[in-house]
Design a protein around this motif. Structure first.
Motif, PDB file in Angstrom:
ATOM      1  N   UNK A  25      12.829  -9.961   5.594  1.00  0.00           N
ATOM      2  CA  UNK A  25      11.992  -9.928   4.387  1.00  0.00           C
ATOM      3  C   UNK A  25      12.670  -8.951   3.450  1.00  0.00           C
ATOM      4  N   UNK A  26      12.578  -9.239   2.172  1.00  0.00           N
ATOM      5  CA  UNK A  26      13.223  -8.343   1.232  1.00  0.00           C
ATOM      6  C   UNK A  26      12.600  -6.955   1.327  1.00  0.00           C
ATOM      7  N   UNK A  27      13.449  -5.971   1.400  1.00  0.00           N
ATOM      8  CA  UNK A  27      12.962  -4.598   1.548  1.00  0.00           C
ATOM      9  C   UNK A  27      13.929  -3.688   0.803  1.00  0.00           C
ATOM     10  N   UNK A  28      13.543  -3.224  -0.362  1.00  0.00           N
ATOM     11  CA  UNK A  28      14.457  -2.433  -1.183  1.00  0.00           C
ATOM     12  C   UNK A  28      14.066  -0.962  -1.285  1.00  0.00           C
ATOM     13  N   UNK A  29      12.829  -0.676  -0.948  1.00  0.00           N
ATOM     14  CA  UNK A  29      12.352   0.692  -1.177  1.00  0.00           C
ATOM     15  C   UNK A  29      12.045   1.430   0.123  1.00  0.00           C
ATOM     16  N   UNK A  30      11.370   0.754   1.023  1.00  0.00           N
ATOM     17  CA  UNK A  30      10.936   1.392   2.266  1.00  0.00           C
ATOM     18  C   UNK A  30      12.104   1.590   3.220  1.00  0.00           C
ATOM     19  N   UNK A  31      12.267   2.818   3.731  1.00  0.00           N
ATOM     20  CA  UNK A  31      13.265   3.064   4.768  1.00  0.00           C
ATOM     21  C   UNK A  31      12.548   3.236   6.104  1.00  0.00           C
TER      22      UNK A  31
END
Lengths: 455, 522
Positions: free
Chosen positions: A10-16
């Motif tokens: 799933x696109x995940x650009x902010x959460x680490x």
């Protein structure tokens, strides 16, 4: 154990999730420990300093001492100048270091403390030195912080004598590596009879012998006169582009010392490159005993190559070591299918992609990734081996994959910081570890009837 | 070097005393000096260690990556089920977030967390860090919006690192836990009945506090009076019991009906399964454990915590605040207990039973003690042979650990030559002074040089401390005993005292300390 990692991306650009990096200040603190008589100082809240010390202590299993500006709410509103001034006074009066190496934190950077001007206004005791580096935690990673502190050493301390005579020495920046690696680099340089200034040097600081005495400032570390002298050196060899290159360029800019940026010398090829560069720069020969070690390494790989060929491996950790490890496992005939660093930098992806140009298999390469992403990759394309720091245990346990611990931090095994990963000797030890891990797995999974003594 | 050490000490004279000297008080509970090589941490650290063990909550660290990295699975709290708390979630703030504010990123992160299929967060805790406090992100507003959008609980934890000491972080975590418990009130009880229950509990508390008046009466008479009081208490509690019973789901009835009393365990983090040991004792004597704060705790348990008859507080430093708040809010009385050390464990079990005032439980406690004590004492006697006469230095975070260690060392014949804490209060240090022999060094917020000087001066055989001190002790050729987050063996109860003795023997009597000075030098 709960399986919280889905196969589907799933696109995940902010959460680490489950980082493969930490923040700048700890890298700066580690670099500072490689200066003789230095007390690292963290200009920020107490927690930062405490965490960095704890983390380093867990990896090296050595005492790590550092001080903090102990920010309070007041300091965060009115600026940390008063705290830093009081801190420096207390430090010189109480702990009496030769050098104080100040790193900033996200807090002091955000409130905008100008460390340079605070230091300029401070009456530094006779014979003492202050180094300061700007290390905002919200930029880069611990590797950036390491690089920034080393660069600060050069910027603030390197000098060139008036006659512009060379000191006939090589500057050598080893990068974010263990004391065992630094000892190995020094052994090679000494075997080749090369005069050098190596910095930062954590050997004899974070691998001191136990003799019943605790010394807050152990005998190791590069000295201030040595750092001053770096401007007179013949050339600078920077090992590891991410941790060391900036400092080498700074020396070029400041004193016209020519920089040579090499990979961290892990594996045959990278070590060959280092030795060739050393020969080229100094005209010295590689002595027979080092050549013999190379021969032994090649012999060992020949004896064991069948164990490695075609095996799929995931490599993760800090950029310099991951790049070299990837090159090394390729030379063993293994297939790096997932290569990841947490440090955000596109150069990493370019370098590894170039290395993989001959690969006829699918692979993933990412900078600025996290362990969750690596885990997802592995779910979609399983591997035979994990190469990286202790945190990979999470993936190793869940997916039942052997893990060979290399890099930083290693929190659940000992001795690693004493032994080299770099050089031919380091490569021999790596082969032993990788081979051992694969064969232990084979022995575990082989039916008893089929178990053999000779493998 | 000697000179600098002396200086090091003179600067901090007020924070150090020697038992038997004239000095009456020790300076403590202060911020560390700027420039100090202190072992202390920050507000965030306090909040994180206390709250993180809530095993099925999502612990999201809002800040640059470091704060999440260093505290990833730091506490070593064991779980019996969900383990989402062992993953590290961070907003990984970058430069542009610092400049333009981190709220946008926080919103995106919560979105990604909610949309990830494998996660179904019921509760998200958002921890504030130093930089978030400075740039002034409005966590409350962000949390409210997220709650509205997703219909879950999003609870901000006010833990900006610089804004006080670690203790303030404990409080921030406790506040977050109280917020969770508010859900219980709203969902199950309604304000009215909860107030009534609180009034009942206050009445019970008053009755129980009259306990000490029986001084000179003979035992039979004491028991008679006690029984009378107990029946009063029980009748008050019946009403509440029925009320609770109604609220219980059917499937839980069977297992719960065998317990007559319910309590919460506060200030235990289930390190090496310590909480499980305590729970086991409680169950054996007929007490149900409702919620643990916070080792191996679940959201559901915590929400039910207001139904308990009693709170017991193991680590007072971190959780007495919560106990007091719960007493005020829900009328649940609390008892400070300690399962560290044999005598303290026995006392605690008996105190709990007395306080609950159930004769069956009181009897069960005595049976449990009778069952376990002889074996434990026999084992301790063996270790005492190996440990008697040794000298120990103690430097730990919480004062309650220091106090219990000194007591246990006294029992084992080990002399405490130095004892210090990072977060002790004046009353703690008074207690320590009572327990130690003349000549013992007592100190607050020590630095490594001080530890070194006093350990050397007093000839300590072992240092008890946390991870940063381990390497120091070893470097000096002194044994080390881990009494911190990273300990691997449980130290509570009957099992714990034996473990403690065993581990002390293992490190103090290791051949390595002799090897240091033998060999090539001789």
């Amino acid at each position: 154990m709960q399986d919280l990692v889905p196969k589907e991306y799933k696109e995940r650009n902010s959460l680490v999730i489950n980082p493969v990096k930490t923040c700048q200040p700890i890298g700066a603190m580690y670099a500072a420990l490689g200066v003789h008589g230095a007390l690292p100082h963290s200009h920020g809240s107490q927690g930062c300093c405490s965490y960095h010390r704890m983390h380093l202590t867990k990896h090296f299993r050595e005492p790590v001492v550092a001080s903090s500006s102990s920010f309070t709410e007041g300091a965060s509103v009115f600026g940390g100048r008063a705290n830093l001034e009081t801190a420096l006074k207390n430090i010189f009066a109480v702990y009496d270091p030769q050098v104080v190496a100040i790193n900033t934190t996200c807090l002091s950077e955000t409130i905008g403390d100008d460390i340079g001007s605070i230091i300029n206004g401070f009456d530094v005791p006779e014979g003492k030195t202050i180094i300061h580096a700007s290390t905002p935690s919200y930029v880069g990673s611990h590797i950036t912080g390491f690089s920034n502190m080393v660069k600060a050493m050069i910027k603030q301390l390197s000098e060139k004598n008036e006659e512009a005579k060379t000191n006939n020495k090589l500057n050598l920046i080893p990068g974010f590596v263990d004391p065992g690696d630094i000892r190995e680099i020094k052994r090679i340089l000494e075997a080749m009879d090369i005069d050098y200034i190596l910095f930062p040097d954590q050997s004899d600081v974070l691998d001191t012998p136990l003799d019943g005495n605790y010394d807050m400032y152990p005998e190791g570390g590069v000295t201030i006169p040595e750092l001053n002298d770096t401007g007179n050196s013949q050339a600078t060899i920077a090992l590891g582009e991410f941790a060391s290159a900036d400092s080498a360029f700074e020396l070029e800019k400041k004193h016209d010392v020519k920089p040579y940026i090499l990979k961290s010398p892990v594996g045959i090829k990278a070590t060959d490159e280092l030795l060739m560069q050393l020969m080229k720069l100094t005209g010295k020969e590689v002595p027979a005993k080092i050549e013999k070690e190379r021969g032994q390494l090649v012999d060992i790989i020949a004896d064991t190559h069948h164990q490695f060929h075609g095996k799929k491996v995931a490599v993760y950790g800090d950029p310099d070591i991951v790049i070299s490890l990837t090159e090394f496992v390729l030379s063993l005939g293994m297939r790096p299918v997932h290569v990841l660093t947490g440090t955000p930098d596109n150069k990493f992806e370019e370098t590894v992609t170039e290395m993989m140009s001959d690969a006829d298999w699918e692979y993933n390469i990412t900078a600025g990734g996290d362990l969750f992403q690596l885990h997802q990759w592995i779910k979609n394309d399983p591997v035979d081996l994990l190469l990286g720091n202790s945190y990979g245990k999470l993936v190793a346990r869940q997916e039942d994959i052997p893990l060979v611990r290399v890099g930083f931090p290693i929190l659940d095994r000992s001795v690693h910081s004493y032994l080299p990963t770099i050089g031919y000797k380091g490569a021999i030890l790596l082969v032993e570890k990788i081979s051992g891990a694969l064969l232990d797995r084979k022995d575990r999974d082989t039916d008893f009837e089929l178990t053999e003594f000779v493998l | 070097m000697q000179n600098s050490r002396n200086k090091a000490l003179s600067e901090r004279e007020d924070f150090i005393m020697t038992k038997g000297d004239k000095k009456e008080n020790i300076k403590c509970d202060q911020q560390s000096l700027a420039g100090a090589v202190s072992q202390r941490a920050c507000v965030y650290s306090g909040a994180r260690v206390v709250l993180n063990p809530v095993k099925d909550a999502y612990h999201l660290v809002h800040g640059p990556i470091g704060c999440a990295s260093y505290t990833w699975d730091i506490r070593g709290s064991l779980t019996s089920g969900a383990d989402v708390f062992r993953s590290s979630f961070s907003t990984d703030l970058k430069e542009k977030d610092i400049v333009f504010g981190g709220e946008t990123k926080l919103k995106l992160v919560i979105e990604e967390l909610m949309e990830a299929e494998q996660y179904e967060p019921e509760v998200i805790f958002i921890y504030s860090t130093c930089v978030v406090g400075v740039i002034g992100d409005d966590l409350k507003a962000a949390a409210r919006k997220a709650e509205k959008k997703y219909g879950i609980r999003v609870i901000p934890v006010e833990s900006s690192g610089f804004a006080g000491t670690k203790s303030k972080g404990y409080k921030a975590a406790c506040e977050a836990l109280l917020t969770l418990m508010d859900d219980f009130k709203a969902e199950n009880n309604g304000v009215e009945s909860s107030k009534k229950a609180a009034d009942n509990r206050n009445e019970i508390k008053k009755l129980s506090q009259q306990n000490e008046d029986y001084g000179e009466l003979d035992t039979k008479e004491k028991i008679r009076l006690l029984q009378k009081k107990l029946s009063q208490i029980n009748s008050l509690q019946t009403g509440k019991a029925i009320e609770n019973f109604k609220n219980k789901k059917l499937k839980e009835q069977a297992e719960v009906s065998s317990y007559s009393k319910k309590i919460n365990l506060l200030g235990d983090y289930n390190l090496a399964g310590e909480g499980w040991i305590i729970e086991n004792y409680l169950n054996q004597v007929g007490i149900e454990l409702v919620a643990r704060f916070t080792g191996d705790s679940s959201i559901k348990d915590i929400r039910k915590a207001p139904t308990a008859d009693l709170n017991i507080v193991q680590c007072a430093g971190s959780m007495k605040y919560l106990a007091k708040r719960m007493e005020k809010k829900f009328g649940i009385p609390f008892l400070e207990i300690s399962f560290l050390g044999l005598q303290d464990s026995l006392d605690s079990l008996r105190q709990i039973a007395q306080h609950l005032g159930d004769q069956i439980i009181i009897n069960n406690v005595e049976k449990l003690i009778a069952r376990r004590l002889p074996d434990t004492e026999a084992k301790l006697r063996i270790y005492k042979n190996y440990l008697s006469g040794k000298k120990a230095a103690i430097y730990v975070g919480g004062a309650f650990k220091a106090i219990s260690l000194v007591k246990q060392f006294n029992d084992l014949g080990i002399k405490t030559v130095m004892v210090g804490t990072q977060n002790g209060k004046e009353s703690d240090y008074e207690k320590l002074r009572e327990l130690t022999d003349p000549g013992t060094i007592i100190l607050d917020d020590a630095n490594p040089s001080e530890l070194e000087v006093f350990m050397r001066e007093k000839g300590a055989d072992v240092l008890v401390g946390g991870v940063k001190d381990r390497a120091l002790a070893y470097k000096m050729g002194i044994a080390f005993f881990d009494h911190n987050h990273e300990r691997k063996d449980p130290l509570v109860g009957f099992e714990g005292v034996v473990n403690l003795a065993q581990e002390l023997d293992l490190t103090i009597n290791s051949p390595i300390w002799k090897t240091i000075r033998s060999g090539i030098d001789e």
